[in-house]
Design a protein around this motif. Structure first.
Motif, mmCIF file in Angstrom:
data_model
loop_
_atom_site.group_PDB
_atom_site.id
_atom_site.type_symbol
_atom_site.label_atom_id
_atom_site.label_comp_id
_atom_site.label_asym_id
_atom_site.label_seq_id
_atom_site.Cartn_x
_atom_site.Cartn_y
_atom_site.Cartn_z
ATOM 1 N N GLU A 95 0.886 -1.161 0.000
ATOM 2 C CA GLU A 95 0.000 0.000 0.000
ATOM 3 C C GLU A 95 0.922 1.209 0.000
ATOM 4 O OE1 GLU A 95 -2.232 -0.265 3.590
ATOM 5 O OE2 GLU A 95 -3.407 -1.980 2.897
ATOM 6 N N PHE A 96 0.629 2.183 -0.845
ATOM 7 C CA PHE A 96 1.451 3.386 -0.805
ATOM 8 C C PHE A 96 0.600 4.612 -1.015
ATOM 9 C CE2 PHE A 96 1.620 2.310 -5.302
ATOM 10 C CZ PHE A 96 1.552 3.540 -5.935
ATOM 11 N N ARG A 97 1.139 5.719 -0.558
ATOM 12 C CA ARG A 97 0.443 7.001 -0.634
ATOM 13 C C ARG A 97 1.443 8.067 -1.030
ATOM 14 N NH1 ARG A 97 -2.846 10.040 4.177
ATOM 15 N NH2 ARG A 97 -2.373 12.119 3.475
ATOM 16 N N PHE A 98 1.083 8.868 -2.023
ATOM 17 C CA PHE A 98 1.843 10.069 -2.368
ATOM 18 C C PHE A 98 1.080 11.258 -1.801
ATOM 19 C CE2 PHE A 98 3.347 7.675 -6.293
ATOM 20 C CZ PHE A 98 4.655 7.557 -5.849
ATOM 21 N N ALA A 99 1.785 12.178 -1.163
ATOM 22 C CA ALA A 99 1.158 13.383 -0.624
ATOM 23 C C ALA A 99 2.039 14.578 -0.921
ATOM 24 C CB ALA A 99 0.957 13.250 0.884
ATOM 25 N N ALA A 114 -3.522 14.248 -1.236
ATOM 26 C CA ALA A 114 -2.831 12.961 -1.282
ATOM 27 C C ALA A 114 -3.677 11.963 -2.055
ATOM 28 C CB ALA A 114 -2.575 12.454 0.128
ATOM 29 N N LYS A 115 -3.023 10.960 -2.607
ATOM 30 C CA LYS A 115 -3.693 9.832 -3.248
ATOM 31 C C LYS A 115 -2.979 8.565 -2.805
ATOM 32 C CE LYS A 115 -5.560 12.075 -7.333
ATOM 33 N NZ LYS A 115 -5.685 12.058 -8.780
ATOM 34 N N SER A 116 -3.764 7.511 -2.563
ATOM 35 C CA SER A 116 -3.165 6.255 -2.133
ATOM 36 C C SER A 116 -3.800 5.095 -2.879
ATOM 37 C CB SER A 116 -3.330 6.072 -0.622
ATOM 38 O OG SER A 116 -4.691 6.092 -0.273
ATOM 39 N N THR A 117 -3.090 3.961 -2.885
ATOM 40 C CA THR A 117 -3.579 2.766 -3.562
ATOM 41 C C THR A 117 -2.936 1.536 -2.945
ATOM 42 O OG1 THR A 117 -3.977 1.759 -5.728
ATOM 43 C CG2 THR A 117 -1.801 2.701 -5.368
ATOM 44 N N THR A 118 -3.537 0.392 -3.197
ATOM 45 C CA THR A 118 -2.979 -0.905 -2.825
ATOM 46 C C THR A 118 -2.674 -1.629 -4.129
ATOM 47 O OG1 THR A 118 -4.315 -0.977 -0.831
ATOM 48 C CG2 THR A 118 -3.418 -3.067 -1.604
ATOM 49 N N CYS A 119 -1.505 -2.242 -4.209
ATOM 50 C CA CYS A 119 -1.125 -2.870 -5.469
ATOM 51 C C CYS A 119 -0.212 -4.058 -5.217
ATOM 52 C CB CYS A 119 -0.440 -1.857 -6.378
ATOM 53 S SG CYS A 119 0.960 -1.089 -5.583
ATOM 54 N N THR A 120 0.027 -4.813 -6.275
ATOM 55 C CA THR A 120 0.926 -5.960 -6.237
ATOM 56 C C THR A 120 2.053 -5.715 -7.219
ATOM 57 O OG1 THR A 120 -0.872 -7.454 -5.675
ATOM 58 C CG2 THR A 120 1.097 -8.448 -6.628
ATOM 59 N N VAL A 152 7.185 15.883 -2.394
ATOM 60 C CA VAL A 152 6.247 14.766 -2.371
ATOM 61 C C VAL A 152 6.699 13.789 -1.293
ATOM 62 C CG1 VAL A 152 5.322 12.805 -3.670
ATOM 63 C CG2 VAL A 152 5.758 14.969 -4.833
ATOM 64 N N ARG A 153 5.768 13.396 -0.439
ATOM 65 C CA ARG A 153 6.055 12.368 0.558
ATOM 66 C C ARG A 153 5.417 11.072 0.077
ATOM 67 N NH1 ARG A 153 6.013 12.034 6.917
ATOM 68 N NH2 ARG A 153 5.413 9.857 7.168
ATOM 69 N N CYS A 154 6.179 9.980 0.170
ATOM 70 C CA CYS A 154 5.682 8.663 -0.212
ATOM 71 C C CYS A 154 5.713 7.769 1.029
ATOM 72 C CB CYS A 154 6.546 8.075 -1.325
ATOM 73 S SG CYS A 154 6.020 6.434 -1.851
#
Length: 194
Positions: A95-99, A114-120, A152-154
């Motif tokens: 799971e990651f988020r850019f803000a 901010a936007k976030s998502t869960t991915c593989t 940008v914070r990740c």
């Protein structure tokens, strides 16, 4: 009379956060970088370690593709080397988020954009992100861009699926687990209180 079950087999599968981390990417000389990197062209952060893996942030200041023109696109790329045993690293669920972060002169508790998502990440060098993270005009007309710089914070969390845990549960524990039906229907096949 409703049937009662003295014991029931229960399986538990859980996703757990195994490690977390974050990285800050400061972009200085934004206008020049935007002129140099046209649509489809990116610049990358340095490699960084977070949440037990190595990553890079890819920023496309004019969008990563034709339909993202007019946007800033941000992607997180998994950039692991071979793992400790000398084998290629496997699949990573993250799971990651850019803000966007306000400059120091603005005191806010957490960035509001901010936007976030869960991915593989199925393999090394695979990327996930946001083609339309923020519009170019949106960035340029907010307080995030100051003195031709923005940050940008990740935030990254790696998630692993734990092993299946099988156990027998007594009827008394079933109520605690929320597994007992409270209906009064004699034909109901679910587990009921005795």
């Amino acid at each position: 009379m409703p049937s009662t079950a003295p014991e029931v087999s229960v399986s538990t599968v859980a996703a757990t956060a195994t490690s977390t981390g974050h990285h800050m990417l400061k972009i200085e000389g934004y206008k020049h970088l935007k002129d140099i990197h046209r649509n489809g062209s990116c610049f990358e952060s340095c490699r960084f370690k977070a949440a037990g893996h190595t990553w890079k942030i890819c920023c496309y200041p004019n969008g990563d593709r034709r339909d993202a023109a007019g946007y800033i696109s941000l992607f997180l790329t998994r950039d692991d080397d071979e793992d400790k045993e000398g084998e290629r690293a496997g699949v990573v669920h993250a799971e990651f988020r850019f803000a966007l972060v306000y400059p120091r002169s603005r005191l806010l508790p957490w960035p509001p954009y901010a936007k976030s998502t869960t991915c593989t990440y199925p393999s090394l060098n695979s990327s996930w992100g946001f083609p339309g993270f923020i519009t170019v005009k949106g960035l340029e007309n907010t307080g995030f861009l100051k003195d031709d710089c923005f940050t940008v914070r990740c935030d990254i969390t790696v998630v692993k699926k734990s092993a299946v845990n099988d156990e027998l549960v007594k009827a008394a524990d079933m109520e605690r687990l929320g597994m007992l039906c409270k209906c009064k229907d004699d034909l109901c096949k679910r587990h009921h209180r005795a």
